[in-house]
Design an enzyme around this catalytic site. Structure first.
Site, PDB file in Angstrom:
ATOM      1  CB  CYS A 169      -0.968   0.220   1.394  1.00 53.88           C
ATOM      2  SG  CYS A 169      -2.111  -1.310   1.283  1.00 53.88           S
ATOM      3  CG  HIS A 170       0.293   3.664   1.933  1.00 52.22           C
ATOM      4  ND1 HIS A 170      -0.479   2.719   2.712  1.00 52.22           N
ATOM      5  CD2 HIS A 170      -0.329   4.780   1.630  1.00 52.22           C
ATOM      6  CE1 HIS A 170      -1.531   3.639   2.047  1.00 52.22           C
ATOM      7  NE2 HIS A 170      -1.866   4.457   1.259  1.00 52.22           N
TER       8      HIS A 170
END
Lengths: 169, 422
Positions: free
Chosen positions: A133-134
């Site tokens: 995701c990040h």
């Protein structure tokens, strides 16, 4: 009437406000607390997992309280790598000895501590986990090494019921 | 204004209006004096009202067929798409309607920024608008969760986890929002309830937004205060009604193109996979209208500060009437502001683009520069510009430059003449 004197009316006002505030609070609290985990959710607090079929270098993922739990049987290289890291190199300093009581078995919540995604196994710069995701990188002990996540992946309360069974929760 | 002493013609009208002055209100709305130079950027208020009503009507119908339960939500949406008569049409209008709503609101907001519509005496209109925008984002986010696909589930996980960045109470708040230890059925049912509620809150705020607008009246492309009613104004009906109606038709062509030709282009294929709490999709991206803020969130390497930066980027807009120190409203008369305005537009588009890309390498660097510039624009450039900028002379009325030339220009000419005499 230049000087204010406390009289019966002031007392009644103060008492009314005070009781009113308690009444409003007592009414609002059930409305707020109904959103917290209910009895049926709390009842699913623990789960038992058979790990006899997990070979060295394999990870299984089980669901506990709606969240994934990674159970990894680590290789000797991974254990050595996790135990050789110096504490001052860690963003969230924790000894591998404290995270994995039995060095071969790493049991942890498979939830990225940034915003809750499930990290991918055997990925990232530290051969541990990588969150798509990040972009948080975790090492072979599930400790945060690079990226936005603030802390290491959480170790839940667990115990070996016998040689082949782990009880989580 | 005539609306305060308006008298209905019919006897029944008089009788009714004395008891509930609805006819006075209707008269106010038709006669409402509007600047006659309003351009097409001013038609988006009407378009947004249309969007809100479309979302409420289609949402009402969808709620008749949708089932808010973790085991049934995904199937019930497919049931709407395949079995319900015209269900596909209604759902595609609702899903694309959200995007159209944001498209219109962004044009509406950037129109305000260009023409300085947020400045005194219209600060309250502006702030109500920002609250509506925040509620729109909340409604859109919760609506996106309802189909219970992979993007729904993981989007909900990521966004609710933003609250865990709050020190001490963060984890407790997240558990409270979820009603459990992860996003699950209790989360879905409460999101459905709130998704149903918010449009009606927005409707109420829209009434306040328009009410507050009708106190000073519309701003206009020249950005000057005008006398109302006067030669500078036209009545709302039929002039603005026709113009708004025409713009709405053009907008509906774009809307219909998305609904009928590319209904899924603005969505994500992953959301046609049912939610799986064990597998996070490889690329989690929010809907396009949240991308600039997502880019800001990811450009900060610290969890709490990232969340703070993202929220500040939105809330800073509420302080805009006080951050912009220039007394001149319209960018037409602000040569420097006009350039910074277009740089800001480009900056936000760049943020939107990098928000859709993986947060690494060059993209991350660009996101960081664009984030820094975004805050620089509002916190440094705007306050300083109001003092430094040499603005162009503004006309005294809308008609004056066309009929008689600006008195300021005339004064300049006289001064030049006097110089020659010396």
């Amino acid at each position: 009437m230049s000087e204010k004197k406390t009289n019966r009316r002031d007392f009644l006002f103060t008492a009314t406000y005070a009781v009113g505030a308690v009444g409003v609070g007592a009414t609002i609290w059930p409305m707020i607390d109904q959103m917290n985990p209910d009895a049926s959710v709390k009842a699913l607090a623990s789960t038992e997992v058979d790990v006899s079929s997990v070979n060295v270098g394999k990870t299984i993922t089980v669901l506990w309280r709606g969240k994934p739990v990674f159970i990894r049987r680590r290789t000797q290289d991974e254990i050595a790598e996790a135990r050789s890291v110096k504490l001052e190199d860690l963003k969230h300093p924790e000894n591998d000895e404290d995270r994995a009581k039995d060095p071969e078995w790493l049991v942890m919540l498979g939830v990225c501590t940034h915003l809750g995604c499930v990290p991918l196994d055997q990925k990232g710069d530290y051969n541990g986990w990588f969150c798509p995701c990040h972009g948080s990188h975790y090492d072979t002990s599930g400790r945060i090494r690079k990226g936005p996540a603030p802390t290491n992946m959480e170790i839940p309360k667990y115990e070996f019921v016998n040689a082949n069974t782990i009880k989580i929760g | 204004m005539s609306d305060h002493n308006y008298q209905p013609q019919s006897k029944f009208g008089k009788w009714f209006n004395d008891r509930l002055p609805l006819l006075t209100l209707a008269n106010h709305l038709t006669d409402y004096p509007t600047p006659k130079n309003l351009n097409y950027w001013w038609t988006f208020g009407g378009i947004l009202t249309f969007c809100l009503i479309t979302q409420i009507v289609t949402g009402l119908v969808l709620a008749m067929h949708y089932i808010a339960h973790a085991d049934m939500a995904f199937d019930s949406v497919e049931h709407i798409m395949r079995d319900v008569n015209y269900g596909w049409l209604i759902r595609y209008i609702h899903a694309n309607g959200a995007s159209m709503f944001f498209l219109a609101v962004y044009i509406h907001i950037f129109r305000s920024l260009f023409y300085g519509s947020y400045k005194s005496p219209r600060e309250i209109i502006w702030i109500i608008g920002i609250i509506i925008y925040l509620l729109m984002m909340a409604a859109a986010f919760m609506g996106y969760v309802l189909p219970w696909g992979q993007m729904s589930f993981w989007g909900a996980t990521v966004i609710t986890n933003l609250f865990s960045a709050i020190p001490l109470v963060g984890e407790g708040i997240v558990t409270w929002l979820w009603g459990g230890y992860s996003v699950d059925n209790p989360t879905l049912t409460r999101f459905f309830t709130l998704h149903y509620l918010i449009p009606f809150l927005i409707l109420g705020l829209v009434v306040l937004h328009i009410w507050a607008l009708h106190v000073p009246g519309n701003n206009n492309p020249v950005g000057i205060d005008i006398k109302k009613p006067s030669k500078d104004t036209v009545p709302f009906h039929p002039y603005i009604v026709i113009k708004d109606g025409f713009a709405l038709l053009m907008f509906m062509i774009v809307f219909a193109f998305f609904v009928f030709y590319t209904p899924n282009i603005l969505g994500h294929a992953d959301n046609y996979i049912e939610a799986d709490p064990l597998v996070t999709p490889a690329h989690i991206v929010p809907e396009w209208y949240l991308l600039p803020f997502y880019a800001i969130l990811r450009s900060v390497p610290d969890k709490l500060l990232g969340v703070v930066a993202m929220l500040s980027a939105i809330l800073i807009l509420a302080a805009l009437p006080w951050l912009d120190t220039s007394k001149i409203r319209s960018a037409v008369f602000r040569p420097l502001y006009k350039q910074f305005y277009w740089i800001l537009v480009a900056d936000v588009l760049i943020l939107g683009y990098v928000g859709a890309m993986p947060a690494e390498g060059l993209y991350l660097l660009i996101a960081r520069i664009a984030t820094a510039y975004y805050f620089l624009h509002f916190l440094v450039i705007l306050p300083v510009l109001g003092f430094k900028e040499r603005t162009l002379p503004i006309p005294l009325s809308i008609t004056e430059p066309i009929l008689g030339g600006s008195p300021n220009l005339a004064a300049a000419k006289i001064e030049k003449g006097l110089d020659k005499l010396k």
